[in-house]
Scaffold this motif. Structure first.
Motif, PDB file in Angstrom:
ATOM      1  N   ALA A  37       0.861  -1.187   0.000  1.00  0.00           N
ATOM      2  CA  ALA A  37       0.000   0.000   0.000  1.00  0.00           C
ATOM      3  C   ALA A  37       0.893   1.231   0.000  1.00  0.00           C
ATOM      4  CB  ALA A  37      -0.908   0.007   1.230  1.00  0.00           C
ATOM      5  N   TYR A  54      -2.650   1.394   9.156  1.00  0.00           N
ATOM      6  CA  TYR A  54      -2.244   0.166   8.459  1.00  0.00           C
ATOM      7  C   TYR A  54      -1.510  -0.774   9.417  1.00  0.00           C
ATOM      8  CZ  TYR A  54      -3.282   1.948   3.724  1.00  0.00           C
ATOM      9  OH  TYR A  54      -3.899   2.399   2.585  1.00  0.00           O
ATOM     10  N   LYS A 173      -3.197   1.012  -9.791  1.00  0.00           N
ATOM     11  CA  LYS A 173      -3.323   0.691  -8.368  1.00  0.00           C
ATOM     12  C   LYS A 173      -3.097   1.940  -7.513  1.00  0.00           C
ATOM     13  CE  LYS A 173      -2.216  -2.823  -4.966  1.00  0.00           C
ATOM     14  NZ  LYS A 173      -1.531  -4.083  -4.686  1.00  0.00           N
ATOM     15  N   PHE A 177      -5.529   4.346  -4.348  1.00  0.00           N
ATOM     16  CA  PHE A 177      -5.173   5.015  -3.092  1.00  0.00           C
ATOM     17  C   PHE A 177      -5.393   6.517  -3.181  1.00  0.00           C
ATOM     18  CE2 PHE A 177      -2.502   1.154  -3.127  1.00  0.00           C
ATOM     19  CZ  PHE A 177      -2.856   0.606  -1.904  1.00  0.00           C
TER      20      PHE A 177
END
Length: 501
Positions: A37, A54, A173, A177
């Motif tokens: 991430a 996280y 990707k 985020f």
């Protein structure tokens, strides 16, 4: 699974932030092998809280930071320290120019475990594999770490990889985020400006450059076709209409630059990149014309000095001379390409008189450049040593009493943060009067020639400040230009050396 990777891009800009290419590169290196991430400090009000959200899941074991000197360093240090205290088992891995050039301060801080020294395309996944499998680190190229005796080990360098063979950057990707359009800012170049790296390294060894110890005069670029495909993808999918090539040296290869220009020509994009004067002055007229026709509007050059002795001292590693700097600025006029020249004032000298004479020489030289091509953008830095150990200028800096901070906390003191922007040096050979003269000349110069890249500045404002500053400029009266500073403050004048476009 508790082997996920968190990649953090500390805050580096107030308004103007771009796609975090460096950590996106690392994400590409582990894509499909480890889950990852991204957190971008430019887009988060409280990045530490976001990181902890996280880590609190227990699924993330590895935390990668990219760390450049200057503004990014503060958030990197504060975040890393806070996270390591709360999550001591997290493996902290730093990459970027700062840790590569300052491994002692970083690894002895107690909260950074490993440094990726240069490209991490293989080093980063190899390190994660070694940590997961309990295998040794000594054969991992581009890695710096502490051994069991707390001795810092610097592993060998890896050959630069063929850039076309690297996996594609996972833009889609990243978009999950943070929406990609957030990173496509409005600039002098266009409404949606994309930041892109088409190459790594630089084939030269300038003694003041932080890139030199990492790449050791090596350079590898993606093919023109590959660069074009990447740029076109972002243009077609997210509407990018301009490009900032953040390569250390985009124009190393004339053939590649011309080939890319031919490919991008019909895409109606405006772009900017960095080059060397002694390299690009050898380009054919037809090549320069092709580059401009393809949308290249402005090119950054490290002119550094008009004094041939200082250029030799800086080990520019090529054939650049003062005459060449002036001739090339004049030559670019006919192609309508704006040269953006940076100069470094205040290089070390044996006596204060020599240092002052050097500053006065550079001021006169900059005025000569402006005379032959008034459109030349001038960026002025005050000399600040870069720790390229063993270089002539490094030895001179140490001999003059200069010292680098020893701990990470020292690096984020206010004086050092400004020093890293080359705006407030702690250099013993420069007196307050010398620094003031450099600053005041810069203020007057920016009054007479406001940067074309400040898109907020209207024509009326430009004319007004030019009229006020011109008299000072003509008679070399630079001291106390308060009237110009006041207007620049009111109009929030943007300086490219600290704020970009």
């Amino acid at each position: 699974m508790n082997n996920k990777i968190l990649l953090f891009n500390p805050k580096s800009a107030i308004n103007k932030y771009r796609i975090p290419n460096s950590i996106l590169n690392i994400a590409a290196s582990v894509e499909g092998k480890y889950e990852w991430a991204i957190i971008d400090g430019n887009c988060e009000l409280d990045p530490i809280k976001k990181i902890e959200s996280y880590l609190s899941t227990g699924e993330y074991k590895y935390l990668g930071f990219t760390v450049m000197p200057g503004p990014q360093l503060r958030q990197a240090i504060i975040s890393a320290k806070a996270i390591k205290e709360k999550y001591p088992h997290t493996k902290m891995i730093w990459g970027g120019y700062f840790p590569s050039n300052q491994p002692n301060a970083v690894l002895y801080s107690g909260y950074v475990d490993f440094i990726i020294n240069g490209p991490g395309d293989n080093a980063f996944p190899n390190l994660i594999d070694a940590l997961e499998n309990g295998t040794p680190f000594e054969f991992i190229k581009n890695l710096i770490y502490k051994n069991v005796d707390s001795k810092i080990i610097i592993n060998g360098k890896e050959d630069l990889l063929d850039q076309d063979t690297l996996p594609p950057l996972p833009y889609d990707k990243l978009n999950e985020f943070y929406p990609i359009p957030k990173f496509l800012g409005k600039t002098y170049l266009g409404e949606k400006t994309l930041a892109y790296h088409s190459s790594i390294g630089c084939p030269f060894t300038c003694s003041f450059c932080a890139v030199v110890p990492i790449y050791e005069a090596r350079w590898k670029g993606k093919s023109a076709q590959k660069v074009y495909e990447d740029v076109k993808y972002i243009k077609d999918k997210w509407g990018a209409d301009a490009i900032e090539f953040h390569d250390n040296n985009f124009f190393v290869s004339e053939k590649r630059a011309v080939e890319f220009s031919r490919l991008i020509k019909d895409e109606n994009m405006t772009w900017w990149g960095m080059a060397r004067i002694d390299t690009m002055s050898k380009f054919k007229d037809s090549s320069l014309a092709a580059i401009r026709e393809a949308g290249c509007k402005i090119i950054f050059f490290g002119a550094e000095s008009g004094n041939n002795e200082v250029l030799a001292q800086m080990d520019k590693g090529g054939t650049q001379t003062g005459n060449q700097i002036i001739e090339f600025a004049e030559r670019l006029k006919k192609f309508d390409i704006i040269p953006e020249y940076s100069f470094v004032l205040g290089t070390p000298g044996p006596t204060p008189e020599k240092v002052q004479a050097g500053i006065d020489f550079e001021i006169d030289f900059i005025k000569k450049v402006k005379h032959v091509n008034p459109k030349t953008e001038i960026i002025i830095y005050t000399y600040s040593p870069v720790p390229t150990e063993g270089s002539e200028m490094y030895k001179q800096a140490l001999a003059s009493g200069f010292k680098f901070p020893q701990t990470l906390e020292d690096w984020i003191s206010p004086a050092w943060e400004n020093f890293d922007l080359r705006k407030n040096p702690l250099t013993p050979w420069l007196t307050a009067e010398m620094i003031n003269k450099i600053r005041d000349f810069e203020t007057v110069l920016n009054g007479v020639y406001p940067t074309v890249t400040d898109i907020r500045m209207s024509t009326i404002k430009r004319k007004a400040i030019k009229m006020i500053a011109s008299l000072r400029y003509k008679v070399d009266l630079y001291y106390y230009p308060y009237e110009i500073k006041l207007l620049q403050k009111i109009w929030r004048y943007r300086q490219p050396e600290t704020q970009g476009f």
